[in-house]
Motif scaffolding. Structure first.
Motif, PDB file in Angstrom:
ATOM      1  N   ALA A  15       0.830  -1.200   0.000  1.00  0.00           N
ATOM      2  CA  ALA A  15       0.000   0.000   0.000  1.00  0.00           C
ATOM      3  C   ALA A  15       0.864   1.248   0.000  1.00  0.00           C
ATOM      4  CB  ALA A  15      -0.929  -0.009   1.201  1.00  0.00           C
ATOM      5  N   GLY A  16       0.427   2.241  -0.780  1.00  0.00           N
ATOM      6  CA  GLY A  16       1.162   3.489  -0.872  1.00  0.00           C
ATOM      7  C   GLY A  16       2.142   3.552  -2.033  1.00  0.00           C
ATOM      8  N   ARG A  17       2.440   2.395  -2.611  1.00  0.00           N
ATOM      9  CA  ARG A  17       3.370   2.366  -3.728  1.00  0.00           C
ATOM     10  C   ARG A  17       2.668   2.764  -5.022  1.00  0.00           C
ATOM     11  NH1 ARG A  17       8.180  -0.387  -2.625  1.00  0.00           N
ATOM     12  NH2 ARG A  17       8.842   0.492  -4.599  1.00  0.00           N
ATOM     13  N   ARG A  18       3.463   3.224  -5.973  1.00  0.00           N
ATOM     14  CA  ARG A  18       2.980   3.586  -7.301  1.00  0.00           C
ATOM     15  C   ARG A  18       3.130   2.378  -8.226  1.00  0.00           C
ATOM     16  NH1 ARG A  18       2.637   8.492 -10.156  1.00  0.00           N
ATOM     17  NH2 ARG A  18       2.984   8.319 -12.419  1.00  0.00           N
ATOM     18  N   GLU A  59     -16.833   4.431 -14.776  1.00  0.00           N
ATOM     19  CA  GLU A  59     -17.644   4.336 -13.570  1.00  0.00           C
ATOM     20  C   GLU A  59     -16.844   4.530 -12.294  1.00  0.00           C
ATOM     21  OE1 GLU A  59     -19.259   0.307 -15.350  1.00  0.00           O
ATOM     22  OE2 GLU A  59     -20.266   0.746 -13.457  1.00  0.00           O
ATOM     23  N   VAL A  60     -15.612   4.024 -12.263  1.00  0.00           N
ATOM     24  CA  VAL A  60     -14.814   4.003 -11.030  1.00  0.00           C
ATOM     25  C   VAL A  60     -13.413   4.553 -11.274  1.00  0.00           C
ATOM     26  CG1 VAL A  60     -16.079   2.167  -9.847  1.00  0.00           C
ATOM     27  CG2 VAL A  60     -14.316   1.558 -11.500  1.00  0.00           C
ATOM     28  N   PRO A  61     -13.277   5.836 -11.590  1.00  0.00           N
ATOM     29  CA  PRO A  61     -11.971   6.385 -11.972  1.00  0.00           C
ATOM     30  C   PRO A  61     -11.063   6.807 -10.816  1.00  0.00           C
ATOM     31  CG  PRO A  61     -13.655   8.064 -12.135  1.00  0.00           C
ATOM     32  CD  PRO A  61     -14.361   6.799 -11.734  1.00  0.00           C
ATOM     33  N   ASP A  62     -11.642   6.942  -9.610  1.00  0.00           N
ATOM     34  CA  ASP A  62     -10.854   7.519  -8.516  1.00  0.00           C
ATOM     35  C   ASP A  62      -9.686   6.632  -8.130  1.00  0.00           C
ATOM     36  OD1 ASP A  62     -13.813   8.867  -6.821  1.00  0.00           O
ATOM     37  OD2 ASP A  62     -12.649   9.578  -8.540  1.00  0.00           O
ATOM     38  N   GLY A  63      -8.511   7.282  -8.007  1.00  0.00           N
ATOM     39  CA  GLY A  63      -7.308   6.547  -7.632  1.00  0.00           C
ATOM     40  C   GLY A  63      -6.521   6.030  -8.820  1.00  0.00           C
ATOM     41  N   TYR A  64      -7.050   6.252 -10.017  1.00  0.00           N
ATOM     42  CA  TYR A  64      -6.408   5.775 -11.240  1.00  0.00           C
ATOM     43  C   TYR A  64      -6.209   6.920 -12.227  1.00  0.00           C
ATOM     44  CZ  TYR A  64      -8.444   1.337  -9.576  1.00  0.00           C
ATOM     45  OH  TYR A  64      -8.826   0.253  -8.832  1.00  0.00           O
ATOM     46  N   THR A  77      -2.213   3.860 -14.337  1.00  0.00           N
ATOM     47  CA  THR A  77      -1.344   4.121 -13.190  1.00  0.00           C
ATOM     48  C   THR A  77      -2.147   4.281 -11.910  1.00  0.00           C
ATOM     49  OG1 THR A  77       0.362   5.176 -14.552  1.00  0.00           O
ATOM     50  CG2 THR A  77       0.366   5.712 -12.212  1.00  0.00           C
ATOM     51  N   LEU A  78      -1.659   3.586 -10.867  1.00  0.00           N
ATOM     52  CA  LEU A  78      -2.166   3.782  -9.525  1.00  0.00           C
ATOM     53  C   LEU A  78      -1.110   4.605  -8.802  1.00  0.00           C
ATOM     54  CD1 LEU A  78      -3.258   0.968 -10.679  1.00  0.00           C
ATOM     55  CD2 LEU A  78      -3.670   0.368  -8.291  1.00  0.00           C
ATOM     56  N   ALA A  79      -1.431   5.848  -8.489  1.00  0.00           N
ATOM     57  CA  ALA A  79      -0.416   6.750  -7.939  1.00  0.00           C
ATOM     58  C   ALA A  79       0.016   6.334  -6.534  1.00  0.00           C
ATOM     59  CB  ALA A  79      -0.930   8.180  -7.929  1.00  0.00           C
ATOM     60  N   SER A  80      -0.944   5.870  -5.740  1.00  0.00           N
ATOM     61  CA  SER A  80      -0.659   5.456  -4.373  1.00  0.00           C
ATOM     62  C   SER A  80      -1.655   4.346  -4.033  1.00  0.00           C
ATOM     63  CB  SER A  80      -0.815   6.635  -3.411  1.00  0.00           C
ATOM     64  OG  SER A  80      -0.563   6.229  -2.074  1.00  0.00           O
ATOM     65  N   ALA A  81      -1.217   3.114  -4.245  1.00  0.00           N
ATOM     66  CA  ALA A  81      -2.143   1.977  -4.171  1.00  0.00           C
ATOM     67  C   ALA A  81      -2.744   1.798  -2.776  1.00  0.00           C
ATOM     68  CB  ALA A  81      -1.431   0.702  -4.595  1.00  0.00           C
ATOM     69  N   VAL A  82      -4.012   1.379  -2.764  1.00  0.00           N
ATOM     70  CA  VAL A  82      -4.713   1.056  -1.522  1.00  0.00           C
ATOM     71  C   VAL A  82      -5.286  -0.353  -1.629  1.00  0.00           C
ATOM     72  CG1 VAL A  82      -5.283   3.458  -0.975  1.00  0.00           C
ATOM     73  CG2 VAL A  82      -6.846   2.093  -2.375  1.00  0.00           C
ATOM     74  N   PRO A  83      -5.521  -1.024  -0.498  1.00  0.00           N
ATOM     75  CA  PRO A  83      -5.997  -2.414  -0.552  1.00  0.00           C
ATOM     76  C   PRO A  83      -7.288  -2.596  -1.356  1.00  0.00           C
ATOM     77  CG  PRO A  83      -5.166  -1.935   1.634  1.00  0.00           C
ATOM     78  CD  PRO A  83      -5.142  -0.636   0.894  1.00  0.00           C
ATOM     79  N   SER A  84      -8.158  -1.595  -1.402  1.00  0.00           N
ATOM     80  CA  SER A  84      -9.403  -1.726  -2.168  1.00  0.00           C
ATOM     81  C   SER A  84      -9.167  -1.777  -3.680  1.00  0.00           C
ATOM     82  CB  SER A  84     -10.354  -0.575  -1.839  1.00  0.00           C
ATOM     83  OG  SER A  84      -9.787   0.663  -2.213  1.00  0.00           O
ATOM     84  N   GLN A  85      -7.955  -1.528  -4.096  1.00  0.00           N
ATOM     85  CA  GLN A  85      -7.613  -1.646  -5.512  1.00  0.00           C
ATOM     86  C   GLN A  85      -7.120  -3.050  -5.863  1.00  0.00           C
ATOM     87  OE1 GLN A  85      -5.021   1.903  -5.615  1.00  0.00           O
ATOM     88  NE2 GLN A  85      -6.480   2.814  -7.057  1.00  0.00           N
ATOM     89  N   THR A  86      -7.151  -3.935  -4.908  1.00  0.00           N
ATOM     90  CA  THR A  86      -6.905  -5.347  -5.193  1.00  0.00           C
ATOM     91  C   THR A  86      -8.002  -5.844  -6.115  1.00  0.00           C
ATOM     92  OG1 THR A  86      -5.780  -5.771  -3.105  1.00  0.00           O
ATOM     93  CG2 THR A  86      -6.819  -7.660  -4.193  1.00  0.00           C
ATOM     94  N   GLY A 107      -7.684  -8.107 -23.239  1.00  0.00           N
ATOM     95  CA  GLY A 107      -6.425  -8.741 -22.902  1.00  0.00           C
ATOM     96  C   GLY A 107      -6.626  -9.823 -21.856  1.00  0.00           C
ATOM     97  N   PRO A 108      -5.530 -10.515 -21.479  1.00  0.00           N
ATOM     98  CA  PRO A 108      -5.635 -11.641 -20.546  1.00  0.00           C
ATOM     99  C   PRO A 108      -5.759 -11.228 -19.084  1.00  0.00           C
ATOM    100  CG  PRO A 108      -3.379 -11.361 -21.248  1.00  0.00           C
ATOM    101  CD  PRO A 108      -4.188 -10.385 -22.043  1.00  0.00           C
ATOM    102  N   GLY A 109      -5.557  -9.958 -18.791  1.00  0.00           N
ATOM    103  CA  GLY A 109      -5.739  -9.484 -17.421  1.00  0.00           C
ATOM    104  C   GLY A 109      -4.451  -9.409 -16.616  1.00  0.00           C
ATOM    105  N   THR A 110      -4.486  -8.548 -15.600  1.00  0.00           N
ATOM    106  CA  THR A 110      -3.414  -8.438 -14.600  1.00  0.00           C
ATOM    107  C   THR A 110      -4.059  -8.588 -13.232  1.00  0.00           C
ATOM    108  OG1 THR A 110      -1.987  -6.955 -15.886  1.00  0.00           O
ATOM    109  CG2 THR A 110      -1.747  -6.903 -13.493  1.00  0.00           C
ATOM    110  N   ARG A 111      -3.571  -9.555 -12.467  1.00  0.00           N
ATOM    111  CA  ARG A 111      -4.078  -9.753 -11.108  1.00  0.00           C
ATOM    112  C   ARG A 111      -3.218  -8.957 -10.152  1.00  0.00           C
ATOM    113  NH1 ARG A 111      -7.441 -13.246  -8.614  1.00  0.00           N
ATOM    114  NH2 ARG A 111      -7.742 -14.387 -10.570  1.00  0.00           N
ATOM    115  N   LEU A 112      -3.811  -7.969  -9.501  1.00  0.00           N
ATOM    116  CA  LEU A 112      -3.083  -7.070  -8.605  1.00  0.00           C
ATOM    117  C   LEU A 112      -3.567  -7.249  -7.176  1.00  0.00           C
ATOM    118  CD1 LEU A 112      -1.048  -4.701  -8.379  1.00  0.00           C
ATOM    119  CD2 LEU A 112      -3.007  -3.158  -8.574  1.00  0.00           C
ATOM    120  N   THR A 113      -2.616  -7.454  -6.273  1.00  0.00           N
ATOM    121  CA  THR A 113      -2.925  -7.550  -4.850  1.00  0.00           C
ATOM    122  C   THR A 113      -2.198  -6.434  -4.125  1.00  0.00           C
ATOM    123  OG1 THR A 113      -3.124  -9.952  -5.015  1.00  0.00           O
ATOM    124  CG2 THR A 113      -2.847  -9.022  -2.805  1.00  0.00           C
ATOM    125  N   VAL A 114      -2.939  -5.624  -3.385  1.00  0.00           N
ATOM    126  CA  VAL A 114      -2.352  -4.523  -2.620  1.00  0.00           C
ATOM    127  C   VAL A 114      -2.461  -4.856  -1.134  1.00  0.00           C
ATOM    128  CG1 VAL A 114      -2.381  -2.054  -2.148  1.00  0.00           C
ATOM    129  CG2 VAL A 114      -3.057  -2.903  -4.408  1.00  0.00           C
TER     130      VAL A 114
END
Lengths: 115, 113
Positions: A15-18, A59-64, A77-86, A107-114
């Motif tokens: 969390a907090g990383r870009r 629909e859900v642009p905040d944080g991106y 880009t996620l400027a400062s990642a938060v767990p809800s962006q998992t 595309g095939p997707g990216t699985r992101l865990t914060v």
């Protein structure tokens, strides 16, 4: 390259990383899109671009944030990642010409865990 | 506010029988509807679509029905095959909304032998 590629395939992030998720298409489609998929919520549009040099909010642009410097690439880009962006993130592209509808190719997707 | 709803998170059907997946929407400005299919670890792929001026579209084993007055559409798969096991997303396009789609929450279909 054939179709749409996304990188990385998966990522664990503190969390907090870009973080920038990459998306490249070789179909010369004008329009590109970013979605996130969450259980029970389906696919939700984050940002889109109808043509190089333009972007719009979904629909859900905040944080991106996104950019569209050329036809082929559409980084998210996620400027400062938060767990809800998992989530699982999908990039898509389509023609944006006139007509009833232009199929979106994903595309095939990216699985992101914060954490 | 979920404008496109798939109220059944999962559906189990025997091979050879009919699968019926349902989708409801609330916005009367949607003018085009689609079904996408998604396998695990892959992106969604387009399956079939229907314009709001039609009430039925058929493509092989897949048929989509649209009931505008009820704001309801359904996907029929007959006969169902094990390879049809996937998550199915209903999606809708707004009039004048360009090519952007609003997706439903998805239905996991399992076709059993």
């Amino acid at each position: 390259i054939a179709g749409i590629t996304q990188a990385p395939t998966s990522q664990i992030l503190a969390a907090g990383r870009r973080m920038t998720l990459r998306c490249t298409q070789d179909m010369r489609h004008n329009a590109m899109y970013w979605y996130r998929q969450d259980l029970g919520l389906g696919l939700r549009l984050i940002h889109y671009s109808n043509t190089a040099g333009t972007t719009g909010k979904g629909e859900v642009p905040d944080g991106y944030s996104v950019s569209r410097a050329n036809t082929d690439d559409f980084p998210l880009t996620l400027a400062s990642a938060v767990p809800s962006q998992t989530s699982v993130y999908f990039c898509a592209s389509s023609d944006s010409g006139t007509g009833e509808y232009n199929e979106q190719f994903f595309g095939p997707g990216t699985r992101l865990t914060v954490l | 506010d979920q404008q496109v709803k798939q109220n059944s998170p999962s559906l189990s059907v025997q091979e050879g029988r009919i699968s019926i997946l349902n989708c409801d929407y609330t916005n009367s400005m949607f003018d085009y509807f689609l079904w996408y299919k998604k396998y695990p670890a892959e992106g969604p792929t387009f399956l079939i679509s229907i314009s709001s001026i039609k009430d039925k579209n058929e493509d092989g084993r897949f048929t989509v029905f649209l009931n505008k007055s009820a704001k309801h559409l359904s996907l029929h798969i007959v006969p169902s095959q094990p390879g049809d096991s996937a998550v199915y997303f209903c999606a809708a396009k707004l009039t004048g909304g360009g090519n952007k789609l609003t997706f439903g929450t998805g239905t996991q279909l399992k076709v059993e032998l």
